[in-house]
Motif scaffolding. Structure first.
Motif, PDB file in Angstrom:
ATOM      1  N   GLU A   1       0.939  -1.079   0.135  1.00  0.00           N
ATOM      2  CA  GLU A   1       0.003   0.056  -0.281  1.00  0.00           C
ATOM      3  C   GLU A   1       0.980   1.244  -0.133  1.00  0.00           C
ATOM      4  OE1 GLU A   1      -4.200   0.144   1.218  1.00  0.00           O
ATOM      5  OE2 GLU A   1      -3.609  -0.725   3.089  1.00  0.00           O
TER       6      GLU A   1
ATOM      7  N   LEU B   1     -12.843  -3.551  -0.638  1.00  0.00           N
ATOM      8  CA  LEU B   1     -11.707  -2.922   0.160  1.00  0.00           C
ATOM      9  C   LEU B   1     -11.389  -1.597  -0.738  1.00  0.00           C
ATOM     10  CD1 LEU B   1      -9.309  -5.852   1.135  1.00  0.00           C
ATOM     11  CD2 LEU B   1     -11.399  -5.206   2.592  1.00  0.00           C
ATOM     12  N   MET B   2     -11.147  -1.483  -1.864  1.00  0.00           N
ATOM     13  CA  MET B   2     -10.595  -0.362  -2.575  1.00  0.00           C
ATOM     14  C   MET B   2     -11.722   0.746  -2.847  1.00  0.00           C
ATOM     15  SD  MET B   2      -7.580  -1.265  -2.208  1.00  0.00           S
ATOM     16  CE  MET B   2      -6.980   0.278  -2.952  1.00  0.00           C
ATOM     17  N   THR B   3     -12.878   0.485  -2.449  1.00  0.00           N
ATOM     18  CA  THR B   3     -13.712   1.841  -2.712  1.00  0.00           C
ATOM     19  C   THR B   3     -13.464   2.827  -1.835  1.00  0.00           C
ATOM     20  OG1 THR B   3     -15.307   0.750  -1.007  1.00  0.00           O
ATOM     21  CG2 THR B   3     -15.819   0.246  -3.254  1.00  0.00           C
ATOM     22  N   THR B   4     -13.902   4.055  -2.511  1.00  0.00           N
ATOM     23  CA  THR B   4     -13.395   5.349  -1.722  1.00  0.00           C
ATOM     24  C   THR B   4     -13.896   5.285   0.009  1.00  0.00           C
ATOM     25  OG1 THR B   4     -13.519   6.510  -3.724  1.00  0.00           O
ATOM     26  CG2 THR B   4     -13.572   7.817  -1.708  1.00  0.00           C
TER      27      THR B   4
ATOM     28  N   ASN C   1     -13.350   3.340   2.063  1.00  0.00           N
ATOM     29  CA  ASN C   1     -13.453   1.846   2.772  1.00  0.00           C
ATOM     30  C   ASN C   1     -12.579   1.987   3.860  1.00  0.00           C
ATOM     31  OD1 ASN C   1     -12.497  -0.839   3.406  1.00  0.00           O
ATOM     32  ND2 ASN C   1     -14.509  -1.034   2.130  1.00  0.00           N
TER      33      ASN C   1
ATOM     34  N   ASN D   1      -9.083   0.833   2.867  1.00  0.00           N
ATOM     35  CA  ASN D   1      -8.193   1.425   2.002  1.00  0.00           C
ATOM     36  C   ASN D   1      -7.221   2.455   2.499  1.00  0.00           C
ATOM     37  OD1 ASN D   1      -7.376   2.747  -0.352  1.00  0.00           O
ATOM     38  ND2 ASN D   1      -9.269   3.082  -1.008  1.00  0.00           N
TER      39      ASN D   1
ATOM     40  N   TRP E   1      -6.252   5.553  -2.023  1.00  0.00           N
ATOM     41  CA  TRP E   1      -6.609   5.450  -3.347  1.00  0.00           C
ATOM     42  C   TRP E   1      -8.189   5.696  -3.295  1.00  0.00           C
ATOM     43  CZ3 TRP E   1      -9.495   2.032  -6.836  1.00  0.00           C
ATOM     44  CH2 TRP E   1      -9.229   2.549  -8.258  1.00  0.00           C
ATOM     45  N   SER E   2      -8.484   6.670  -4.871  1.00  0.00           N
ATOM     46  CA  SER E   2      -9.903   6.686  -4.949  1.00  0.00           C
ATOM     47  C   SER E   2     -10.147   6.992  -6.574  1.00  0.00           C
ATOM     48  CB  SER E   2     -10.585   8.052  -4.124  1.00  0.00           C
ATOM     49  OG  SER E   2     -11.777   8.272  -4.523  1.00  0.00           O
TER      50      SER E   2
ATOM     51  N   ALA F   1      -3.342   1.014  -7.813  1.00  0.00           N
ATOM     52  CA  ALA F   1      -3.906   1.251  -6.586  1.00  0.00           C
ATOM     53  C   ALA F   1      -3.137   0.846  -5.533  1.00  0.00           C
ATOM     54  CB  ALA F   1      -5.379   1.080  -6.443  1.00  0.00           C
TER      55      ALA F   1
END
Length: 539
Positions: free
Chosen positions: A292, A450-453, A455, A458, A462-463, A501
């Motif tokens: 990350e 997990l990678m949604t704005t 979250n 996250n 990343w968005s 991401a």
């Protein structure tokens, strides 16, 4: 793993909380009994409160839910002898078989109603409360704004259990295999109060085995055949004895001397000595380790070329073969491979983006120079956060060396205790960190969400609005159309990987050895991992 996102060493330990056979007897096993070892303690027998893999595996074998996970991500009847789903995908009706608790009393639909309600009840503080998000009124109940009685579950008589969802959820069949959805005896909970399920004698069991001998703090316990289990005739073992053994060398010595049936190998040396042996079983988990990059904290990491350069700089084959050496394999994507398939094709193949998981130092140098020019910098100093275990230090040292092959980049390793590393990651107090995720159920959404704005998992910040839109479609308008839903998530994975991401590194493999005389061990990459119902010995 939605139990939590852990630092490297913590999650490696979590993944090892499956099988590792051990014992003090002269022979590893005898007819009807197998001696097992766990590298970590059993924490709870509470279906609603489990957070660790040992508890998950134990509950998976001592209790049973509506459905049961089997090979190839298929589910089969458990306590529910059959079920049907409404055309709109919002109502699940389970017809229950006549089964019993370990005290001989019937398991009824009311026990499932209570189990669901207790897992959602905010007073329970269940880590897995999110599993029920789509159950009608679950959000309001979880926030204490509505009583648990308003949750969208009901018993129609003693042997029909109905679940009403707010929107279609094609993976609900997998949720129905998990301990937080298991039946629970209200009378047992009321009887013991806060002491419920804190010892083996303060719990009832409706699965193939009962737990015996666990005091809540000791290092040993047993799974004993449950005479009231509805399918008891197919349970072959009378007893499985478990004890905690944290020294892998001691376990290996006992295994090689013939005193153990099974153990999990630790480190490159142990794994290498068993490769090619018929007793060696590399257990691929539905888990991905990934880098990350904190875009909220470090401006340069908001540049896609800088992120791509960091990913391309890491030689994943060198990492898995020579640094880790535990059988783990380079990641093919963010979602783990061999977990989800549609029309015979693995999700990772459909959503594959070669450049996001490849190594190419020359290309990495070019992209890094381009990205640094775009952000107006000539030099960049980053810290790489991880825990302080020997394995984690070896990995971060390797990655530090890989990253510093990029001209102008300096990376400092920050190795701290696991709890500190986890806390700092969750707070966003890092530049770079290695995270890991193991799916609780075999559906891509377990990773993709997990990678949604915004979250909570996250951590890199990343968005992407297009990604969010695709995931919203997959969970709303296309939720009841499997083909469209699959394609939404395939597009979403390709989008996030092309934008780097995260940088997927490797997929976790738990290397184990199993004596050939022990048969019938069923292993699944996600969830509770192991099913002991059909284990037997050939002596």
């Amino acid at each position: 793993m939605k139990k939590s996102v852990l630092s490297v060493v913590a999650l490696t330990a979590l993944s090892s909380l499956g099988l590792a056979a051990c014992g003090n007897q002269a022979s590893g096993s005898h007819n009807g009994v197998v001696n097992m070892s766990e590298p970590s303690n059993l924490l709870t027998l509470d279906q609603s409160k489990l957070v660790d893999q040992v508890s998950d595996v134990t509950l998976n074998n001592s209790n049973q839910g509506l459905l049961v996970m089997t090979k190839n991500s298929q589910v089969v009847p458990g306590v529910a002898k059959n079920y049907k789903v409404s055309k709109d995908g919002k109502t699940y009706t389970f017809n229950l078989r006549h089964s019993k608790w370990s005290n001989g009393t019937p398991v009824t639909a009311k026990d499932f109603v209570y189990g669901f309600q207790r897992s959602v009840n905010p007073k329970t503080a269940a880590a897995y409360q999110y599993l029920f998000d789509n159950v009608h009124n679950a959000g309001a109940v979880a926030k204490g704004k509505m009583p648990v009685s308003s949750l969208g579950v009901k018993a129609e008589g003693d042997y029909k259990f109905v679940v009403n969802l707010d929107k279609p959820e094609t993976y609900f069949k997998y949720v129905a295999t998990m301990p937080p959805t298991y039946p629970q005896s209200k009378s047992e909970v009321d009887k013991y109060g806060s002491g419920y399920a804190t010892t083996s004698d303060k719990q009832l069991y409706n699965g193939a085995f009962q737990v015996k001998g666990w005091t809540g703090t000791n290092d040993n316990w047993q799974l004993v055949k449950n005479p009231y289990y509805w399918d008891k005739n197919n349970t072959k073992l009378s007893t499985m004895k478990f004890s905690v053994a944290k020294d892998p060398q001691t376990a290996l010595d006992q295994y090689q001397s013939g005193n153990l049936d099974e153990m999990q190998l630790s480190g490159k040396s142990q794994v290498s000595s068993f490769k090619g042996n018929s007793e060696y079983h590399p257990r691929k988990e539905a888990g991905t380790y990934y880098l990350e990059m904190n875009q909220k904290k470090v401006a340069a990491l908001r540049n896609v070329n800088v992120r791509k350069a960091l990913s391309l700089a890491v030689n994943r084959n060198e990492l898995t073969n020579n640094v880790l050496g535990n059988g783990s394999v380079p990641a093919k994507g963010f979602v783990a491979s061999d977990m989800s398939k549609y029309k015979g094709k693995d999700f990772t193949d459909d959503g594959y983006v070669s450049s996001a998981v490849s190594s190419n130092l020359e290309q990495a140098k070019k992209l890094f120079a381009k990205g640094m020019k775009e952000v107006g910098q000539s030099k960049l100093n980053l810290s790489l956060l991880s825990d302080d275990s020997p394995d984690s230090k070896s990995m971060t040292e390797f990655m530090q060396n890989e990253f510093q092959k990029l001209p102008g980049l300096t990376v400092n390793d920050v190795n701290v205790p696991a709890k500190v590393a986890t806390s700092r990651t969750e707070k966003g107090d890092f530049d770079l960190t290695v995270d890991a995720w193991i799916a609780d159920f075999p559906d891509p959404v377990s990773f993709m969400s997990l990678m949604t704005t915004n979250n909570g998992y996250n951590h890199g910040g990343w968005s992407n609005s297009k990604y969010d839109s695709l995931m919203k479609q997959a969970t709303t308008s296309d939720a009841n159309n499997y083909a469209k839903r699959w394609n939404d998530m395939v597009k979403a994975q390709k989008l996030m990987l092309k934008d780097q991401a995260v940088a997927p590194l490797y997929q976790l493999v738990s290397p184990q050895v199993l004596k050939n005389r022990v048969q019938g061990v069923n292993y699944y990459p996600s969830g509770g991992n192991y099913d002991f119902r059909y284990v037997h010995t050939n002596n």
